[in-house]
Design an enzyme around this catalytic site. Structure first.
Site, mmCIF file in Angstrom:
data_model
loop_
_atom_site.group_PDB
_atom_site.id
_atom_site.type_symbol
_atom_site.label_atom_id
_atom_site.label_comp_id
_atom_site.label_asym_id
_atom_site.label_seq_id
_atom_site.Cartn_x
_atom_site.Cartn_y
_atom_site.Cartn_z
ATOM 1 C CG HIS A 53 57.961 -8.175 47.952
ATOM 2 N ND1 HIS A 53 57.249 -8.434 46.792
ATOM 3 C CD2 HIS A 53 59.213 -8.675 47.725
ATOM 4 C CE1 HIS A 53 58.031 -9.043 45.919
ATOM 5 N NE2 HIS A 53 59.223 -9.199 46.455
ATOM 6 C CG ASP A 92 56.793 14.866 34.164
ATOM 7 O OD1 ASP A 92 56.614 15.570 35.172
ATOM 8 O OD2 ASP A 92 57.006 15.336 33.031
#
Length: 441
Positions: free
Chosen positions: A166, A382
């Site tokens: 983070h 993808d």
């Protein structure tokens, strides 16, 4: 509410590699300074799991998929160069962009994708699908910024786990990175015309005087929190929106009304358990990239945002209409914010509420954080063998209650991972109003 599948058993690691940038990082980029917001966020990993079924139209073997992923990751790291670097120490407010690389593990799993119990990732049942315990608080001493694990399942499907610190980015950064990486895998180059718009945008900030904390302060507070997943279809969200809109004469978003419903229900559960109402806070991280006077691209790297703080001091403020109205009011302050620095000051002001409260145990029970990842392209990642059948953010919080919202994979609604104290969850998950807007299985 969704509860499916079986806990994932331990699995053997079949390979371990370190993926380095395809080209050395230029000397003038050897140091990446963290911003004031970067150093003030929780010192945790953002762990994301993308699940891909065996696609008959894809002729690649498991090993060939791994090769594609490694090669394209190496190319992507020439753009996200600091992801391959290291924190010099556990308190240093900058990244040494030394090209040490990103760990890439492969694991064989005898389970099938359908066996995954995704509704209770909070309980740690999928932790071994992630590299080197890089799941939220589990690796506070790890100086690696990004880790990857490719899990091969018995059904021929794969689970790609990506963990990002983070400190170097928010959910938007993570989404931008994996989509850039996937596009490089599909098109073969970071210079392809389809990839160029996805290249990261950097804000170069001066070295901050703030040091990273040695450990997350709030992590000291023990808890018995659990997570459950709730799915809210589009039709139900439309119904909820109509209920709220009629009472506030405004046009709230689905995220605004759902956030308010979750928070209202959680407050009611906590009040029932404790026997009395406690003043509480709702924190909502805001992505300010598109709200600045000079808008930043969504591919901007880092923690670029601020916080909305909604205090609830009495039960009359916990109605759906009051909560939605307050959220919308707070959001208006971010429209046309002049600079990243101004957004940072707003963030630090809201966060100071946490730092000024000395009773951490009480604060942990009355603080609620709602992070919305709706609209982020996680469900479209993808790599050349189709879009994921599911995306899981294995978020967990050891000190506060939380709601994490994401679009459902099929686009029909919002899924919410809810983290609450076990006793509160028992009441929350049986709330009639909440369940009237849920998709029941």
């Amino acid at each position: 509410m969704e509860m499916i599948g079986k806990p994932i058993q331990s699995q053997p690691i079949i390979s371990r590699d370190i993926i380095k940038p395809a080209n050395p990082t230029p000397s003038h980029l050897n140091t990446y300074n963290l911003s004031d917001i970067d150093v003030s966020v929780e010192k945790i990993y953002l762990p994301m799991l993308l699940l891909y079924p065996n696609n008959d139209s894809c002729s690649l073997t498991s090993q060939e998929k791994a090769t594609v992923l490694k090669n394209s990751l190496s190319q992507s790291l020439t753009k996200y160069y600091h992801f391959a670097g290291r924190l010099p120490t556990h308190t240093t407010p900058y990244v040494d962009c030394n090209d040490e690389g990103v760990v890439f593990l492969e694991a064989q799993n005898n389970s099938k994708l359908d066996d995954l119990q995704l509704s209770s990732a909070q309980d740690g049942n999928i932790d071994n699908l992630f590299p080197d315990d890089m799941v939220c608080y589990k690796s506070p001493r790890n100086t690696n910024l990004v880790g990857v694990q490719l899990n091969h399942f018995a059904c021929g499907g794969v689970g790609l786990a990506v963990s990002m610190s983070h400190l170097v980015g928010d959910g938007c950064t993570l989404g931008s990175f994996v989509n850039h990486w996937a596009s490089v895998a599909c098109y073969g180059s970071t210079d392809h015309k389809e990839v160029l718009p996805l290249n990261p945008h950097f804000i170069h900030v001066p070295r901050t005087n703030s040091l990273l904390s040695k450990a997350p302060v709030m992590n000291a507070v023990g808890s018995t929190r659990v997570m459950r997943k709730f799915v809210f279809p589009n039709s139900k969200l439309s119904d909820l929106k109509k209920v709220v809109a009629s009472s506030i004469n405004d046009n709230p978003t689905w995220v605004e009304v759902l956030t308010s419903l979750l928070y209202k229900t959680a407050l009611a559960a906590a009040t029932t358990n404790s026997g009395c109402f406690m003043s509480s806070y709702l924190f909502l991280p805001v992505n300010t990239r598109s709200k600045l006077a000079e808008k930043l691209p969504q591919t901007t790297v880092g923690n670029v945002g601020s916080l909305i703080l909604v205090p609830t001091t009495q039960t009359s403020e916990a109605s759906l209409s009051k909560l939605v109205g307050e959220i919308k009011k707070q959001k208006l302050q971010f429209e046309g914010v002049q600079s990243v620095q101004q957004a940072t000051e707003n963030y630090k002001l809201a966060q100071s509420i946490l730092g000024n409260d000395q009773d951490l145990e009480t604060l942990s029970k009355r603080s609620y954080v709602c992070s919305s990842l709706c609209g982020y392209p996680f469900n479209k990642v993808d790599f050349g063998w189709g879009k994921p059948m599911a995306t899981v953010i294995a978020f967990r919080s050891s000190y506060t209650n939380a709601f994490v919202l994401m679009d459902t994979p099929n686009g029909d609604g919002i899924q919410s991972h809810v983290i609450l104290e076990n006793q509160d969850m028992e009441i929350f998950q049986n709330d009639k109003e909440l369940l009237s807007f849920c998709q029941l299985n």
